[in-house]
Design an enzyme around this catalytic site. Structure first.
Site, PDB file in Angstrom:
ATOM      1  N   TYR A 100      38.476  27.845  41.446  1.00  0.00           N
ATOM      2  CA  TYR A 100      39.287  27.371  40.324  1.00  0.00           C
ATOM      3  C   TYR A 100      39.848  25.971  40.586  1.00  0.00           C
ATOM      4  O   TYR A 100      40.206  25.257  39.657  1.00  0.00           O
ATOM      5  CB  TYR A 100      40.469  28.307  40.054  1.00  0.00           C
ATOM      6  N   HIS A 152      34.241  36.445  45.649  1.00  0.00           N
ATOM      7  CA  HIS A 152      34.190  36.165  44.210  1.00  0.00           C
ATOM      8  C   HIS A 152      32.913  36.659  43.526  1.00  0.00           C
ATOM      9  O   HIS A 152      32.914  36.953  42.331  1.00  0.00           O
ATOM     10  CB  HIS A 152      34.346  34.662  43.966  1.00  0.00           C
ATOM     11  N   GLN A 175      37.023  43.126  40.792  1.00  0.00           N
ATOM     12  CA  GLN A 175      37.440  42.439  39.558  1.00  0.00           C
ATOM     13  C   GLN A 175      36.189  42.048  38.777  1.00  0.00           C
ATOM     14  O   GLN A 175      35.332  41.325  39.291  1.00  0.00           O
ATOM     15  CB  GLN A 175      38.272  41.201  39.886  1.00  0.00           C
TER      16      GLN A 175
END
Length: 312
Positions: free
Chosen positions: A64, A122, A177
């Site tokens: 990010y 991720h 996630q």
């Protein structure tokens, strides 16, 4: 008003807030090389979230490029560290070939903290020769054992990716996630059921994706029934449509991670999400109407779009 906050117990006994109200990706994401271009708006939004009562979940990630904003907001906040739940993510696709430990320590330094509450891989796609998913997970286990990462997990993992870790690792992931909302209820085949069966807590990013398409799809045959029903529930409970969808996510035993540039929406998600409850029938109806809509995949289309026919 007293905030009615709820928590979820992970498979290691630790607790996590049942909603994340300040994600620092998506809307705030910066391309590689732009991380020093600071966003005052994001700093203010994180500071605002940290001014709210209770424990605040901040969702960050290496890719990010918003560590600087998180760090500045933390420095300017009076909230104690034990009232802040920081989630961070290692990017296995980073071009600089940092190891997990190097990325982890860099994130800590840039945010100005000495531990994170949750550290994730991720994605399962590793572009480094001689370095495997199992290798990365072993490094996360080391961070977990050191206490610097209080909980560890993954993001965007398929069943097959999780099976590799479960077979080779010592620590079961606490979290996976994934993109999850009524128009994408299985990011990849079987992942929802697999995680629930194996006590791997699902987190949902982009939980409000259908509302981004409401203007275009409200009058379509497949969209109209869904949106009209959400509108009816919003009227019944006197809540925003966003809260209706977030509450649906929580009723599916998933933790929604959301964000907004508008402070009132951040406050609404934090203070009002658990002041009402959808009935089982209403949850089932949202689920059913969502499944009747074609898959809406906002992220990872280049690798996961082949699964669209199995995602709804």
């Amino acid at each position: 008003m007293t905030t009615k906050q709820q928590f979820v117990t992970l498979n290691n006994g630790n607790k996590i807030p049942a909603v994340g109200i300040i994600g620092t990706g998506t809307e705030w994401f910066k391309k590689q090389g732009q991380e020093e271009v600071i966003s005052p708006e994001l700093i203010e939004q994180i500071k605002y979230a940290l001014s709210l009562p209770g424990i605040i979940l901040i969702d960050a990630a290496e890719c990010y490029n918003t560590y600087v904003e998180v760090g500045k907001a933390l420095q300017q906040s009076n909230k104690s560290r034990d009232q802040i739940f920081i989630s961070d993510k290692f990017s296995p696709q980073a071009n600089d070939n940092r190891t997990v430990s190097e990325s982890f320590e860099r994130g800590l330094a840039r945010m100005g903290v000495d531990y994170v509450d949750l550290y994730l891989i991720h994605c399962p796609f590793i572009n480094r020769e001689g370095y495997t998913l199992e290798d990365a997970w072993r490094e996360l286990e080391t961070l977990y054992e050191s206490g610097k990462a209080k909980n560890i997990g993954v993001s965007n993992f398929r069943v097959s990716d999780l099976q590799k870790i479960l077979e080779s690792g010592k620590v079961k992931p606490q979290v996976n996630q994934i993109e999850f909302h009524p128009f994408l209820q299985d990011q990849t085949p079987g992942i929802f059921q697999f995680c629930q069966q194996h006590e791997i807590q699902l987190e949902a990013y982009s939980p409000l994706a259908p509302l981004q398409r409401k203007t275009q799809e409200l009058q379509t045959p497949e969209g109209a029934p869904f949106y009209r029903y959400v509108e009816q529930l919003a009227s019944k409970y006197k809540k925003s449509e966003a809260l209706i969808l977030l509450r649906w996510v929580t009723k599916r035993q998933v933790i929604p991670v959301t964000t907004s540039s508008k402070p009132e929406r951040v406050k609404d998600a934090h203070e009002n999400l658990f002041t009402f409850d959808l009935t089982d029938q209403e949850v089932d109806q949202i689920t059913s109407l969502g499944l009747q809509h074609k898959p809406l995949r906002l992220y990872w289309n280049e690798v996961y779009s082949d699964y669209d026919s199995q995602s709804q």
